[in-house]
Scaffold this motif. Structure first.
Motif, PDB file in Angstrom:
ATOM      1  N   VAL A 272     -11.680   3.054   4.854  1.00 55.28           N
ATOM      2  CA  VAL A 272     -11.136   2.491   5.264  1.00 55.28           C
ATOM      3  C   VAL A 272     -11.331   1.454   6.432  1.00 55.28           C
ATOM      4  N   ALA A 274     -11.056  -1.788   8.155  1.00 51.94           N
ATOM      5  CA  ALA A 274      -9.684  -1.551   9.697  1.00 51.94           C
ATOM      6  C   ALA A 274     -10.377  -3.171  10.908  1.00 51.94           C
ATOM      7  N   THR A 304      -1.292  -0.254   3.056  1.00 51.81           N
ATOM      8  CA  THR A 304      -1.298  -0.864   4.363  1.00 51.81           C
ATOM      9  C   THR A 304      -0.849  -0.515   6.064  1.00 51.81           C
ATOM     10  N   ALA A 305      -1.261   0.261   6.938  1.00 53.23           N
ATOM     11  CA  ALA A 305      -0.546   0.730   8.178  1.00 53.23           C
ATOM     12  C   ALA A 305      -1.483   0.015   9.229  1.00 53.23           C
ATOM     13  N   SER A 310       1.545   6.183  11.113  1.00 47.80           N
ATOM     14  CA  SER A 310       1.517   6.203   9.842  1.00 47.80           C
ATOM     15  C   SER A 310       0.026   6.074   8.880  1.00 47.80           C
ATOM     16  N   ALA A 311      -0.424   5.344   9.885  1.00 41.82           N
ATOM     17  CA  ALA A 311      -2.369   5.548   8.982  1.00 41.82           C
ATOM     18  C   ALA A 311      -2.393   6.980   9.019  1.00 41.82           C
ATOM     19  N   GLN A 312      -1.652   8.031  10.285  1.00 38.62           N
ATOM     20  CA  GLN A 312      -2.042   9.800   9.211  1.00 38.62           C
ATOM     21  C   GLN A 312      -1.404  10.221   8.527  1.00 38.62           C
ATOM     22  N   ILE A 314      -0.906   8.847   5.318  1.00 43.48           N
ATOM     23  CA  ILE A 314      -1.076   7.772   4.364  1.00 43.48           C
ATOM     24  C   ILE A 314      -1.114   8.933   3.642  1.00 43.48           C
ATOM     25  N   LEU A 321      -7.456   2.391   2.932  1.00 41.01           N
ATOM     26  CA  LEU A 321      -6.304   1.817   3.986  1.00 41.01           C
ATOM     27  C   LEU A 321      -6.807   0.955   4.611  1.00 41.01           C
ATOM     28  N   LEU A 323      -6.242  -0.778   8.049  1.00 42.32           N
ATOM     29  CA  LEU A 323      -5.473  -0.780   9.362  1.00 42.32           C
ATOM     30  C   LEU A 323      -5.522  -1.935  10.286  1.00 42.32           C
ATOM     31  N   VAL A 326      -5.536  -1.888  15.393  1.00 41.19           N
ATOM     32  CA  VAL A 326      -6.040  -0.829  15.477  1.00 41.19           C
ATOM     33  C   VAL A 326      -6.318  -0.889  16.411  1.00 41.19           C
TER      34      VAL A 326
END
Length: 476
Positions: A272, A274, A304-305, A310-312, A314, A321, A323, A326
């Motif tokens: 991740v 971020a 990409t979130a 939207s991140a949770q 994926i 990922l 972020l 954040v």
């Protein structure tokens, strides 16, 4: 505390980043100790700043943003930043003059605390006391790192490179001259203090002292476990990188080292990435695209979130990922959930993220340069490795993911929390700042203005204008 001061903090842009987190913590720490604190800035986006800067915790005033834009023709960022800060300073002093007659509260002294950009220091030193104040005034400059060492000078075109060097030369001189107007200078680490001394001369700025930034995690959770709390993404083992999306942060190292684990070593894991992301900053946008392309070229699945929701959601097949910007609360969740923090910047001035990770009980793998040498204890709270040795980073990842015992994980988590609380807490920051303010209050003001300075300032202004005109003509 026996004295109460009026503290005015000047910071260029209250976004989300290490310098912004520090200045917010400085303001909160001093306010908690009974001082009146006002933060002046030229930009604050309430959708893209720390909570304390928008929720009423601090008195934040946006000034100096109505005449000069942040950039001119997509360039000249430093010149515009200086002009915006000077505009802010004029507005600030005007407000102080108007408030003088109506101000009810009495303070022992006025303190200006300035960071990142020292352009306003000569003005504050020269005319800051002309507004009816009858109490002592002092200026403290918090130096994160010399700006001239942060400027990019790697243009391929030799003519453009020469023009940029000419453009930068007066600013580089001005930086040291302006900093010398401060009554006191503090740095964020021993590493930064040594660099500042080498760049500006060890006697020019006086005794540069160290005030470490602090860890600041809203929830204050301190689980006495192995360093990872609630599960995310079905319990995947998370490797975490938190940095602004800037090339100097070297985040591609995290992607390459993660790829080195191989398909089997990555099974059940996720990298991740971020951090701070601002669409106003072209480098943020471009660097995110570059990192995404690198991961895909290595055969990694990416996503990409931009929001927590939207991140949770994926999909499970995503390896990397991204972020963007954040929120603080979700960052805390990531720090408690991850297995290892990857901190890739080289010669980082301090680096608050590793300290945040230690406070959350998360081991840290960082570059063996700069600030992490003062925060990370090898084998006790994390590991320090050469950024040129990608395999060494991969091996630490493998060890943490698949080989470390729960007992060792719990030991490192406890060591990290203990070190963060003892040396890098908000209370420690407030106490150290209080000592600096008391020292400056008792000392004589540092001399600054002389004929040579006025002449020098005039020469700098003339040179800047000439270079700016030349650069604009070439670029246009």
């Amino acid at each position: 505390m026996t004295t109460r001061s009026n503290v005015i903090i000047i910071h260029p842009d209250l976004g989300i980043g290490g310098a912004e987190r520090l200045i917010i913590d400085v303001a909160v720490a001093l306010q908690n100790r009974g001082h009146r604190v006002t933060v002046y800035t030229s930009h604050r986006d309430e959708t893209h700043c720390f909570e304390e800067a928008r929720d009423g915790t601090l008195d934040v005033r946006v000034r100096g943003n109505t005449i000069f834009p942040p950039r001119l023709l997509g360039r000249l960022h430093l010149l515009m930043a200086i002009l915006r800060q000077l505009h802010l300073t004029v507005s600030l002093l005007s407000e102080m003059m108007r408030e003088e007659t109506s101000e009810k509260e009495q303070f022992d002294s006025d303190f200006y605390i300035v960071d990142q950009l020292p352009a306003c220091l000569p003005i504050l030193k020269t005319i800051g006391g002309w507004f009816g104040r009858r109490r002592p005034q002092r200026i403290l400059f918090y130096c994160h790192f010399p700006d001239q060492l942060l400027a990019r000078r790697d243009e391929v075109n030799p003519i453009v490179r020469l023009l940029k060097n000419l453009y930068r030369y007066p600013f580089d001189w001005f930086e040291g001259w302006a900093m010398s107007a401060a009554d006191g200078v503090v740095a964020n680490s021993n590493f930064t203090r040594e660099v500042v001394g080498e760049v500006f001369g060890r006697g020019r700025l006086g005794d540069i002292r160290i005030v470490y930034p602090c860890v600041h995690i809203e929830s204050g959770k301190e689980e006495e476990d192995t360093g990872h709390g609630e599960e995310l993404w079905g319990g995947k083992k998370v490797l975490l990188s938190i940095n602004r999306f800037e090339r100097k942060k070297g985040v591609e190292l995290a992607i390459r080292a993660y790829h080195g684990l191989g398909e089997e070593g990555r099974r059940g894991t996720r990298l991740v990435i971020a951090g701070g992301y601002d669409t106003r900053v072209p480098e943020n946008v471009q660097y995110h695209k570059e990192l995404n392309r690198l991961a895909q070229d290595l055969g990694l699945q990416t996503a990409t979130a931009k929001t927590v929701v939207s991140a949770q959601s994926i999909p499970d097949l995503i390896d990397v990922l991204f972020l963007l910007s954040v929120p603080t609360a979700f960052k805390e969740t990531l720090l408690r959930t991850a297995r290892l923090l990857l901190y890739t910047p080289v010669r980082e001035h301090f680096g608050i993220v590793p300290v945040e990770a230690m406070q959350a009980g998360l081991p840290v793998l960082a570059s063996n340069t700069g600030g992490p040498l003062e925060t990370i204890v090898e084998g006790e709270t994390g590991w320090l490795r050469d950024v040129d040795d990608v395999q060494a980073w991969t091996e630490v990842m493998r060890k943490v993911l698949w080989e470390m015992s729960e007992e060792d994980r719990a030991r490192i988590a406890a060591n990290g929390r203990r070190r963060a609380r003892g040396k890098f807490s908000l209370d420690a920051l407030g106490e150290n700042l209080e000592k600096e303010l008391a020292r400056l209050r008792q000392a004589e003001r540092k001399p600054f203005i002389g004929a040579q300075h006025v002449l020098g300032a005039g020469m700098v202004a003339g040179t800047v204008m000439a270079v700016v005109v030349a650069v604009l003509l070439v670029w246009l």
